[in-house]
Design an enzyme around this catalytic site. Structure first.
Site, PDB file in Angstrom:
ATOM      1  N   TYR A  93       4.280  16.080  15.145  1.00 40.72           N
ATOM      2  CA  TYR A  93       5.036  15.262  14.350  1.00 40.72           C
ATOM      3  C   TYR A  93       6.542  15.290  14.509  1.00 40.72           C
ATOM      4  O   TYR A  93       7.199  14.789  15.078  1.00 40.72           O
ATOM      5  CB  TYR A  93       4.524  15.326  12.893  1.00 40.72           C
ATOM      6  CG  TYR A  93       5.135  13.935  11.934  1.00 40.72           C
ATOM      7  CD1 TYR A  93       6.339  13.869  11.720  1.00 40.72           C
ATOM      8  CD2 TYR A  93       4.120  13.246  11.283  1.00 40.72           C
ATOM      9  CE1 TYR A  93       7.025  12.793  11.112  1.00 40.72           C
ATOM     10  CE2 TYR A  93       4.394  11.994  10.788  1.00 40.72           C
ATOM     11  CZ  TYR A  93       5.837  11.705  10.581  1.00 40.72           C
ATOM     12  OH  TYR A  93       6.133  10.716  10.109  1.00 40.72           O
ATOM     13  N   THR A 115       0.825  -1.213  -0.081  1.00 39.94           N
ATOM     14  CA  THR A 115       0.076  -0.052   0.086  1.00 39.94           C
ATOM     15  C   THR A 115       0.867   1.456   0.235  1.00 39.94           C
ATOM     16  O   THR A 115       2.089   1.250   0.185  1.00 39.94           O
ATOM     17  CB  THR A 115      -0.782   0.090   1.471  1.00 39.94           C
ATOM     18  OG1 THR A 115      -0.144  -0.145   2.569  1.00 39.94           O
ATOM     19  CG2 THR A 115      -1.900  -1.051   1.248  1.00 39.94           C
TER      20      THR A 115
HETATM   21  P1  NAD Z   1       1.138   2.464   4.463  1.00 40.67           P
HETATM   22  O1  NAD Z   1       0.379   2.260   5.726  1.00 40.67           O
HETATM   23  O2  NAD Z   1       0.337   2.730   3.095  1.00 40.67           O
HETATM   24  O3  NAD Z   1       2.017   1.286   3.895  1.00 40.67           O
HETATM   25  C1  NAD Z   1       2.650   0.463   5.080  1.00 40.67           C
HETATM   26  C2  NAD Z   1       3.001  -0.720   4.398  1.00 40.67           C
HETATM   27  O4  NAD Z   1       3.978  -1.412   5.797  1.00 40.67           O
HETATM   28  C3  NAD Z   1       2.171  -1.834   4.003  1.00 40.67           C
HETATM   29  O5  NAD Z   1       2.582  -2.629   2.822  1.00 40.67           O
HETATM   30  C4  NAD Z   1       1.981  -2.784   5.422  1.00 40.67           C
HETATM   31  O6  NAD Z   1       1.762  -4.104   5.078  1.00 40.67           O
HETATM   32  C5  NAD Z   1       3.435  -2.784   5.558  1.00 40.67           C
HETATM   33  N1  NAD Z   1       3.728  -3.431   6.990  1.00 40.67           N
HETATM   34  C6  NAD Z   1       3.261  -2.743   8.243  1.00 40.67           C
HETATM   35  N2  NAD Z   1       3.750  -3.443   9.186  1.00 40.67           N
HETATM   36  C7  NAD Z   1       4.415  -4.643   8.712  1.00 40.67           C
HETATM   37  C8  NAD Z   1       5.194  -5.828   9.240  1.00 40.67           C
HETATM   38  N3  NAD Z   1       5.183  -6.109  10.684  1.00 40.67           N
HETATM   39  N4  NAD Z   1       5.927  -6.679   8.276  1.00 40.67           N
HETATM   40  C9  NAD Z   1       5.814  -6.268   6.845  1.00 40.67           C
HETATM   41  N5  NAD Z   1       4.970  -5.314   6.454  1.00 40.67           N
HETATM   42  C10 NAD Z   1       4.424  -4.329   7.117  1.00 40.67           C
HETATM   43  O7  NAD Z   1       2.042   3.601   4.757  1.00 40.67           O
HETATM   44  P2  NAD Z   1       2.689   4.944   4.079  1.00 40.67           P
HETATM   45  O8  NAD Z   1       2.148   6.063   4.561  1.00 40.67           O
HETATM   46  O9  NAD Z   1       3.079   4.195   2.660  1.00 40.67           O
HETATM   47  O10 NAD Z   1       4.333   4.844   4.941  1.00 40.67           O
HETATM   48  C11 NAD Z   1       5.421   4.271   4.177  1.00 40.67           C
HETATM   49  C12 NAD Z   1       6.494   5.042   4.719  1.00 40.67           C
HETATM   50  O11 NAD Z   1       6.260   6.363   4.109  1.00 40.67           O
HETATM   51  C13 NAD Z   1       6.628   5.536   6.360  1.00 40.67           C
HETATM   52  O12 NAD Z   1       7.947   5.340   6.650  1.00 40.67           O
HETATM   53  C14 NAD Z   1       5.912   6.712   6.493  1.00 40.67           C
HETATM   54  O13 NAD Z   1       6.507   7.490   7.460  1.00 40.67           O
HETATM   55  C15 NAD Z   1       6.521   7.500   5.187  1.00 40.67           C
HETATM   56  N6  NAD Z   1       5.867   8.638   4.718  1.00 40.67           N
HETATM   57  C16 NAD Z   1       4.427   8.604   4.681  1.00 40.67           C
HETATM   58  C17 NAD Z   1       3.988   9.861   4.500  1.00 40.67           C
HETATM   59  C18 NAD Z   1       2.459   9.962   4.183  1.00 40.67           C
HETATM   60  O14 NAD Z   1       1.919  10.987   4.267  1.00 40.67           O
HETATM   61  N7  NAD Z   1       1.703   8.976   4.294  1.00 40.67           N
HETATM   62  C19 NAD Z   1       4.716  10.998   4.198  1.00 40.67           C
HETATM   63  C20 NAD Z   1       6.068  11.024   4.003  1.00 40.67           C
HETATM   64  C21 NAD Z   1       6.743   9.824   4.351  1.00 40.67           C
END
Ligand code: NAD
Length: 388
Positions: free
Chosen positions: A235, A51
């Site tokens: 944050y 995701t």
């Molecule tokens: P998300 O919730 O869409 O995706 C998280 C992913 O991690 C999923 O594929 C999930 O299955 C996997 N996951 C979670 N726990 C797991 C485990 N124990 N083992 C295996 N897989 C696991 O999250 P996202 O928003 O895409 O975040 C991803 C990264 O991007 C993070 O480091 C987040 O801080 C960073 N980020 C997000 C944003 C935002 O606004 N969403 C902005 C900047 C940076």
């Protein structure tokens, strides 16, 4: 069964197989229409592949750079009367389309923090890819069990030092209220660093290196959010910010062993994902940001951000003073932030419809679970075990 969204707080407990597949296809189309990347990795490991930013990274490398991939994510399988997690449907939809395009795609579903899943991923790399040129670390999780001690840590998304008073939004009702969030204890802050900091990234790189599956000159990416002053108290200066600062530490440690281009922390913009919707204050900021950036013509979601990272940023790296790549440049531009800061004090339940775009935020949230996509027949009677 007829599959409908069931929303509990900031989570939707159902997912639509055809909608998720359509969502994956639209992201693939975005990349394919832009044409092949001039350069890019050909063998990639994506941690958190199902995701958000991880899925977008798997799609851009596969359909933009022609990469073969191993992906790791944590999922719920479907049952006779129970839908799978959105990520499970996304993984199946991605695999089908990658294979149709002649690309290899192996997905491992389990706890990426565990030694067992690291060993499984290494075995899959050996048999499928030989080695990897790139590792994308995109896990977002509220909990982690340390494989060495067996101790389980839970993150606490809180301010640090002093309590924070801020506006926040109930994204179901549109109500804007003031919240007061108490500061984290030292133990809560340390636990958040354990879960979302750089330790597991270092463990992955060490395990991959020891197994001989990192190609000469490999690169690894880990995603961070720095954000605007409006979200700093909750944050950047809070527990999550401490965890993200630990990524910078880990990147330096990895570079010390494997060379200058072996580890980049990449700062990305705020987008609607399962992870970001759970953070206090951020959904209100995101609702206003969606409108401000769309009005200026700078709207981006996960796929647009990661596509821009690979096309414009990664191979001509202009690093900030923390050795990070910045794709949050448009979000943090004066044009966007001056408008955000002008709107923020005026925000209330009454003014939100003018100052933000809650219907778009809600639509983006539902889309994460495969709902609300045009062309999908949501009245169809489906077996949730059959993928779209
Ligand atoms: P998300 O919730 O869409 O995706 C998280 C992913 O991690 C999923 O594929 C999930 O299955 C996997 N996951 C979670 N726990 C797991 C485990 N124990 N083992 C295996 N897989 C696991 O999250 P996202 O928003 O895409 O975040 C991803 C990264 O991007 C993070 O480091 C987040 O801080 C960073 N980020 C997000 C944003 C935002 O606004 N969403 C902005 C900047 C940076």
């Amino acid at each position: 069964m007829i599959i409908e969204p069931k929303i509990r707080g900031f989570i939707c407990t159902t997912a639509h197989p055809v909608g998720c597949a359509t969502n994956v296809q639209r992201q693939i189309d975005h990349v394919v229409v832009k044409g092949p990347l001039r350069q890019g990795p050909r063998r990639v490991l994506v941690l958190g592949c199902s995701t958000g930013y991880g899925l977008a990274s798997r799609i851009v490398t596969t359909f933009g750079a022609g990469a073969d991939t191993v992906g790791v994510s944590f999922e719920r399988e479907p049952g006779e009367a129970k839908t799978a997690s959105a990520g499970w449907y996304n993984n199946r939809a991605f695999e089908k389309r990658a294979e149709a395009a002649g690309r290899r795609a192996v997905t491992i579903e389990g706890d990426a923090f565990s030694d067992a899943i690291k060993a499984e991923a290494i075995a899959a790399i050996k048999t499928t890819l030989g080695q990897v040129d790139m590792v994308v670390y995109s896990l977002a999780s509220p909990v982690r069990t340390d494989p060495k001690t067996g101790e389980t840590y839970r993150s606490a998304i809180k301010p640090f030092g002093t309590k924070v008073r801020s506006k926040t939004l109930n994204t179901s009702t549109g109500e804007v209220t003031e919240v007061e969030v108490e500061p984290a204890s030292d133990a809560e802050a340390a636990a958040t660093v354990k879960v979302m900091g750089g330790e597991d990234w270092e463990l992955w790189i060490a395990a991959l290196s020891e197994a001989g599956v990192l190609a000469e000159g490999f690169t690894s990416l880990n995603y961070t959010y720095l954000g605007s002053e409006l979200t700093w108290p909750i944050y950047h200066k809070g527990t999550l910010g401490k965890a993200k600062a630990d990524l910078d530490r880990a990147a330096t440690a990895i570079r010390a062993v494997h060379g200058d281009s072996s580890a980049y922390v990449v700062a990305l913009k705020a987008v609607v994902t399962q992870a970001s919707s759970a953070i206090p204050v951020v959904p209100l900021y995101g609702t206003v940001l969606l409108k401000v950036m769309a009005d200026i013509g700078l709207g981006e979601g996960c796929i647009e951000q990661i596509d821009r990272l690979f096309r414009e940023k990664l191979f001509t790296p202009a690093l900030d003073d923390g050795h990070r790549l910045r794709v949050d440049d448009w979000e943090l531009s004066d044009a966007v932030q001056n408008e955000m800061k002008a709107r923020w004090p005026k925000l209330s339940t009454e003014t939100l419809p003018d100052l933000g775009d809650l219907p778009k935020y809600q639509a983006e949230f539902l889309k994460l679970f495969g709902f609300g996509l045009s062309g999908v027949d949501y009245s169809a009677d489906l077996d949730p075990r059959v993928v779209g």
